[in-house]
Design a protein around this motif. Sequence first.
Motif, PDB file in Angstrom:
ATOM      1  N   THR A 194       0.841  -1.207   0.000  1.00  0.00           N
ATOM      2  CA  THR A 194       0.000   0.000   0.000  1.00  0.00           C
ATOM      3  C   THR A 194       0.874   1.253   0.000  1.00  0.00           C
ATOM      4  OG1 THR A 194      -1.644  -1.247   1.275  1.00  0.00           O
ATOM      5  CG2 THR A 194      -1.911   1.134   1.159  1.00  0.00           C
ATOM      6  N   GLU A 200       2.264   1.701  -3.358  1.00  0.00           N
ATOM      7  CA  GLU A 200       1.223   2.136  -4.300  1.00  0.00           C
ATOM      8  C   GLU A 200       0.952   3.621  -4.145  1.00  0.00           C
ATOM      9  OE1 GLU A 200      -2.593  -0.232  -5.497  1.00  0.00           O
ATOM     10  OE2 GLU A 200      -3.161   1.107  -3.837  1.00  0.00           O
ATOM     11  N   GLN A 254       3.865   5.645  -5.517  1.00  0.00           N
ATOM     12  CA  GLN A 254       3.924   5.624  -6.977  1.00  0.00           C
ATOM     13  C   GLN A 254       2.790   6.409  -7.623  1.00  0.00           C
ATOM     14  OE1 GLN A 254       4.046   1.493  -8.058  1.00  0.00           O
ATOM     15  NE2 GLN A 254       6.028   1.113  -7.041  1.00  0.00           N
ATOM     16  N   SER A 255       1.707   6.581  -6.884  1.00  0.00           N
ATOM     17  CA  SER A 255       0.533   7.267  -7.447  1.00  0.00           C
ATOM     18  C   SER A 255       0.661   8.775  -7.415  1.00  0.00           C
ATOM     19  CB  SER A 255      -0.727   6.855  -6.676  1.00  0.00           C
ATOM     20  OG  SER A 255      -0.662   7.363  -5.351  1.00  0.00           O
ATOM     21  N   TYR A 300       2.066  -8.702  -6.818  1.00  0.00           N
ATOM     22  CA  TYR A 300       3.108  -8.267  -5.888  1.00  0.00           C
ATOM     23  C   TYR A 300       3.596  -9.440  -5.047  1.00  0.00           C
ATOM     24  CZ  TYR A 300       5.091  -6.198  -1.661  1.00  0.00           C
ATOM     25  OH  TYR A 300       5.912  -5.914  -0.585  1.00  0.00           O
TER      26      TYR A 300
END
Length: 822
Positions: A14, A17, A20-21, A264
């Motif tokens: 998480t 993520e 990276q977002s 993942y």
Amino acid sequence: MFTEYQWIHSLVFTIEEINQSNMLPNITLGFRIYDSCHLRSRATEGTLWLVTGQEEPIPNYQCQSHSPLAAVIGAAYSVIPIPVARLLGRYHIPQVSHASSVGLLSNKQEFPSFFRTMPSDEFQSIGFARLVLHFGWKWIGLLADNSEYGQQGIQIVKQEIIQAGACIAFSETLTFISSTKVSSHVFEVIKRSSTNVIVVFANAANVIPYMDEIVRQNITGKVWLASDGWSTNNYFSKKEYLRTISGTIGLTIKKGEMPGFQYYLFNVYPSKDPNDIFIKEFWELAFDCKWPEINSNPSTTNQLTTDVKPCTGEENIKELKNDFLDASNLRFSYNVYTAVYAVAHSLYDMYACKPGEGPFFNRTCANIRGFEPWQLLHYMKNVHFTTSDGMEISFDKNGDPLTVYDIINWQITPNNVLEYVRIGSLDFSSAKGKSSITIDQSILWNGAQTEIPHSVCSESCPPGYRKASCLGEPICCFDCIPCSIGEISNQMIDATECLKCPDDQWSNELQDQCIPKAVEFLAYEDAMGATLAVLSIFCALVSMIVLCIFIKYRNTPIVKANNRELSYILLLSLVLCFLSSLLFIGKPKTWSCMLRQVAFGIIFALSVSCVLAKTIMVVIAFNATKPNSKLRKWVGAKLAISIVLICTIIQIIICIVWLARVPPFPTENMESQIGKIILECNEGSTTAFWCMMGYMGLLAIVSFIEAFLARNLPGSFNEAKFITFSMLVFVTVWLAFIPAYLSTRGKYMVAVEIFAILASTAGLLACIFSPKCYIILLRPDMNNKESLMGKDVCNEKHSDSVRENTIHKNTQAKLCIIVKKK
């Protein structure tokens, strides 16, 4: 181990993520992981490391130059987060637990900075009570381990179940099996109890030893309600649990989806995660291998190869068949996912704050790169977002999330494998205590039954019965008592009391509804009423025939000798007596009620007065023959008519007074007979009624006495004997009438009175007039003066002295009196 290791990687996944977002521009989230080893002391120690920033923690002292501590995710089990939450609450550092559900943590005064993405056990406990109600169970057993999770949860379950109207069959604590006596007691209670539904609020580690023993003792046929602590544990999917666990209903947190998480997990390798302190232990357990120790000698390596294969780090992780790779049933890992996102969204709200519009003093904003914990706590309380899979995330005032549970059912698959299947959901609204249960899949109960099992202390009382509590037993244990006559219970089941029917209604045979009472009266359509009516008319016709005979043979000696006028009046009154009984038949009305008793009393008084007059005239006639008798002046029709008039007028006066003061009236008697409305005449005044009857009885008794005294008077045709017998019949009938009348009810009371009228009237007709009709019709040779006066006297040939006295010339016949000298 595998499940908890998946939780760690859900945290890492998480954070990566989010980073990276570019959700937080120019901000990168980092993390530090501490293993509490399920110990409070280790959890507290790890918390101090995080707060102080050094391995040798010093309370209230922070020594870290790097980025600030934003929040703490964890810990998992309820007993661990409590000391952590107390510690973090002092520093107002947000804590978000993904697996702690104990209700105590909702207390914001004690735990001001605690949040969770795991629903509170209070909701789960309420949910169990809702399930019990939903399936109609009333008799429940409770089991809980001795942790705060189990004890607090089961207490709320108990309260909610009792409040919902169900009852507790037993409540026992599952301790760690260190005493055989304690564990055997639990099993004996389960086997002895009649309940078929048992709620088990415990963690899997505490449930497994007991369930193993339940399997060994072959305790089956129970429905287990499993808390989220063990409801989805794959340990219970073993074949030996097929007969015991199948049919179990469990509550578990709603599962979610984490896009990309499966991929993942497939890329978790020791070579890719060199800083992962847990991966080597995980690898050894997952692939049943052993990492060779660094600088170990060749002999040790050879021994390792012989006993256990060495770990290379290149094993194919996709071949694993354990919980770590199961991304299709993400529950607690998804809670970690939403917990991290809750912190990230709070940081974003802090980052997006515009100067001059902030929530703090002078509408300032916090510095995203150097904020105080209490500033992030403000944003955590107000965070609200929707995940990529559509899950809505927010916290209420207690730090609890929007609560939705999945309802699961352990079912046996066609492959004879036990697995849990989602069958519905339990969704709580924002208002505490309100919930909705949705069952959208079929349920297979223990034994592969599809019908909902029954679990009651006492079977439900059907309509027509009421519940009666058993002394010393819970309210669910009761006896079913039939409703009393005239009462009903029209609930589907389990009426607590019977309802009395209205006065004009009555309970049916099943006593589940009131129906109109049957209306009863002596009707002409009734067989008994028709019979009495026919009999009355027949007797009246017979009386008319006798009257016609007397009129036709009015000049014959026997008719003349019996006071012809009185005989006519008596016969006419007897006809009316027979016909008066018809007034008692038919539906009572005001006029018929007033007329029936009055007509009966007056006509009967007339009849008895005629009989009395006849009797008196016989006595006077015989005594008037004595020398110098003063009774001769009373011999004649005037006296007889006067007696009849006076006696009848007295009865008329009684009836007039009765009608004037309290006249009879029609009434509906709803009490005398069960289930019937008796239409009858209320006499108005029982005193007046019995005065009328008493007066009539007095006349009859006087007539009887007079006739009895005159029965031995000489004469060939002494009428006193027949009058005596007729009065005896009359008095006997009416004396028998009194108890019969008082002991009957309804139309039978009326029938008794009609029968008394017909019997007494027929007695008068038969006893007085049948001998005369016999002579007139069958023995006309005796219907002459000689037969009536006696041959010897009339021819003056008797050896004894004879004296003939002619009765008053106005009398209608000569009567020959014989006096024999001794």
